[in-house]
Every structure is written in C-alpha cells, then in structure tokens.
Design an enzyme around this catalytic site. Structure first.
Site, PDB file in Angstrom:
ATOM      1  N   ARG A  99       3.933  -0.179   8.871  1.00 59.54           N
ATOM      2  CA  ARG A  99       4.820  -1.263   8.433  1.00 59.54           C
ATOM      3  C   ARG A  99       5.943  -1.533   9.414  1.00 59.54           C
ATOM      4  NH1 ARG A  99       3.703   2.525   4.999  1.00 59.54           N
ATOM      5  NH2 ARG A  99       2.328   2.109   3.231  1.00 59.54           N
TER       6      ARG A  99
ATOM      7  N   PRO B  91       3.855 -12.616  -8.336  1.00 62.37           N
ATOM      8  CA  PRO B  91       3.263 -11.554  -7.520  1.00 62.37           C
ATOM      9  C   PRO B  91       2.126 -10.856  -8.256  1.00 62.37           C
ATOM     10  CG  PRO B  91       5.658 -11.263  -7.787  1.00 62.37           C
ATOM     11  CD  PRO B  91       5.219 -12.293  -8.773  1.00 62.37           C
TER      12      PRO B  91
ATOM     13  N   ASP C  56      -0.061  -7.667  -7.939  1.00 60.58           N
ATOM     14  CA  ASP C  56      -0.359  -6.387  -7.314  1.00 60.58           C
ATOM     15  C   ASP C  56      -1.478  -5.715  -8.097  1.00 60.58           C
ATOM     16  OD1 ASP C  56       1.055  -5.823  -9.649  1.00 60.58           O
ATOM     17  OD2 ASP C  56       1.652  -3.888  -8.880  1.00 60.58           O
TER      18      ASP C  56
ATOM     19  N   ASN D 248       0.835  -1.215   0.000  1.00 59.10           N
ATOM     20  CA  ASN D 248       0.000   0.000   0.000  1.00 59.10           C
ATOM     21  C   ASN D 248       0.869   1.265   0.000  1.00 59.10           C
ATOM     22  OD1 ASN D 248      -2.283   1.787   1.999  1.00 59.10           O
ATOM     23  ND2 ASN D 248      -2.754   0.981  -0.013  1.00 59.10           N
TER      24      ASN D 248
ATOM     25  N   ARG E  17       8.256   6.615  -2.507  1.00 60.04           N
ATOM     26  CA  ARG E  17       8.280   6.610  -1.046  1.00 60.04           C
ATOM     27  C   ARG E  17       8.908   5.335  -0.487  1.00 60.04           C
ATOM     28  NH1 ARG E  17       5.652   7.154   4.086  1.00 60.04           N
ATOM     29  NH2 ARG E  17       4.239   5.426   3.763  1.00 60.04           N
TER      30      ARG E  17
ATOM     31  N   LYS F 280       1.155 -11.583  -1.750  1.00 56.77           N
ATOM     32  CA  LYS F 280       1.919 -10.730  -2.661  1.00 56.77           C
ATOM     33  C   LYS F 280       3.366 -10.539  -2.207  1.00 56.77           C
ATOM     34  CE  LYS F 280       3.048  -7.161  -5.332  1.00 56.77           C
ATOM     35  NZ  LYS F 280       4.172  -6.640  -4.578  1.00 56.77           N
TER      36      LYS F 280
END
Length: 271
Positions: A172, A231, A233, A123, A128, A214
């Site tokens: 996280r 994966p 996403d 997310n 970033r 994922k």
DNA sequence: TCCCAGGCTCTCT
DNA sequence: AGAGAGCATGGG
C-alpha cells in the site's frame, strides 16, 4: 441541542440518539481511542479532543467556540438520525440493524485522512489498519498537545514509497505516495469533488493507483459526506447476497451510505 | 500454524 | 469483459 459551559469543558444535552463510542469505533474512523476512564481521545483537523458520554449527556473537554465550529459538525450532531432510522425501519433487516446499534453517526472526516485511511484498509484488518495509521502519524505528523496530527498530502508527496517502510504498510505504500502526489498537485481536485455530484468524485478518485470502487466510495462517504455513497466490502457483499439479492431497499435512497454503515456494523458484531 | 482481512492491479483468456 | 492469481503484513 443544549450547551452548558464550564471552565475547561462543556456539557451537551438534547442531541438525539447519538452514541459517541459507537460512532468513533464502528470502523469508519481509525484514530479514536478510549482510555481507562471511559474518555475518548482523538485528533481531527489538527485539533486534539477529549470527550465522554454518560447516557444523554456528552462532555467535551474543549471550548464552546471550538465545539461550535468544529466538533458539532464533525460528529454530525445537527442531522436528524432518528428520522433517517425511522425511514429505514420500512425494511426488516435495516430495522434490526438500527435497533441493534442506534446512535451511529457518520463522522465528517478530513478528505485526505479518509482517502489515505481507506487506501490502507484494503485487504487488511481493522486492528492492523489502526496500527499503520498510528505509525504514519507518529512518523510524519506534527506533534501536538495530545498526540500527532495526520500528515498532510504535500508532506508525503515529496517522499518515496521506501520512506514509508517504518509503517509496514506493505504494497500500500506506493498507493499512498501516488495519492499524496496527485492530491497535492491538483490532479485530483478535492474542492471540485466536494462541490460536484458523486459521479465526478468516483472518477476523480479512481485516477489514483490503488483506489478502486470501494476506496472511492469510502472516501466520498466519510471524507466528503456524500451520504449516498455505497461502499461494498466483503461484509456488505455477504449482506447483499444473503438479504438483498434483488437490490437494495428503496427506503435507503439518497442515504445508502448511512444504511450501509448500520448494516456493516450489525453484521460484523453478530457473534 | 494457518486463514483471512472495510481490495486493487495485472495478466490471461 | 470477465475471471483469477498475487500482493505485504500480522491479528486472531
């Protein structure tokens, strides 16, 4: 592959279709940076590398020995990607993807770095993600000649989530600490994951809080070179529903992760 | 400003 | 078992 030694660098030729910049910056690794001279800088396995590409010529500012035991494998230079891409061309979408960005290789990253990086990726957006990882290395890694190493699991395992505040990783942080603890105390066994079928790694990695399907697939693909890991996403989800409602093409069997990487980059760079 | 990002956990049906 | 809210933060 041909390797020509010079004093402070080596030149590599006949390496197939490899594209250094595309491979370093297509969303699979987050620590490679290009400087104003077109030279890529990165750190992996505790070693700092400077490298650049001029068409069919690669320059690695390192010794032939280090190239042989580390970077040749890291950049997966001995795998025949043109043969893989040729297989992919049986599918019209995959053909477009490999034609649009030929030269992407899967980078064989350190398992812990891959796990940690993709925990951070959830997310989140790529600029970033890079920032958080950079702050993680600056704050807890070791300083080397060209930057900071990626902090290992035991280093982080003794910390509390609050200690990661400087990273500004948000929710996280607690996931990173849980991963560090389970990896360093052996609850999650990297050696066994590496040497077991992919299904074992899926279950093992998802013992970590904050690791779902994922992140596990990404870790298996980029950290353990399980090239059939797939994966999914938001981008790949779009691709699947738009182009493969009835399932993924057979020509990618066994190397679905590599196909996914081409499709991911292709879809993301359209417009 | 507001939307969204290489998702996952937790809770409520 | 399946759906949906909430999550921390900041890039564009």
């Amino acid at each position: 592959m041909k390797i020509i030694k010079s004093d402070n660098y080596i030149t590599v030729k006949d390496f197939g279709s490899f594209d250094l910049g595309l491979s370093a910056d297509c969303g699979q690794a987050f620590r490679w940076k290009k400087d104003e001279n077109g030279i890529w800088h990165g750190i992996a396995y505790g070693k700092h590398l400077k490298a650049k590409q001029n068409g069919s010529e690669l320059t690695f500012y390192t010794s032939a020995e280090e190239f042989e035991f580390l970077w040749k494998d890291y950049f997966d230079l001995e795998t025949d990607y043109s043969a893989i891409c040729k297989r992919f061309s049986a599918d019209k979408n995959l053909l477009k993807a490999v034609t649009c960005c030929p030269g992407i290789h899967i980078l064989k990253q350190e398992p812990w770095e891959a796990l940690c990086s993709f925990i951070i990726s959830q997310n989140n957006n790529i600029p970033r993600i890079k920032g958080i990882i950079e702050r993680l290395c600056e704050t807890f890694g070791d300083e080397t000649d060209g930057g900071f190493t990626f902090p290992d699991a035991p280093t982080l395992a003794v910390l509390e989530p609050d200690d990661l505040a400087p990273l500004r990783a948000g929710f996280r942080a607690k996931y990173i600490i849980d991963a560090a603890r389970k990896v360093s105390n052996g609850e999650v066994d990297f050696y066994k994951i590496k040497n077991s079928p992919i299904e074992f790694g899926r279950e093992e990695l998802q013992k970590i809080c904050g690791v779902g399907a994922k992140v596990a697939e990404c870790t298996l693909l980029y950290g353990f070179y399980k090239v059939d890991a797939f994966p999914v996403d938001v981008w790949v989800k779009r691709i699947m529903s738009e182009m493969y409602p009835d399932g993924f093409p057979e020509c990618a069997d066994g190397v679905k992760g590599i196909a996914q990487q081409y499709l991911f980059h292709w879809r993301r760079t359209q417009n």
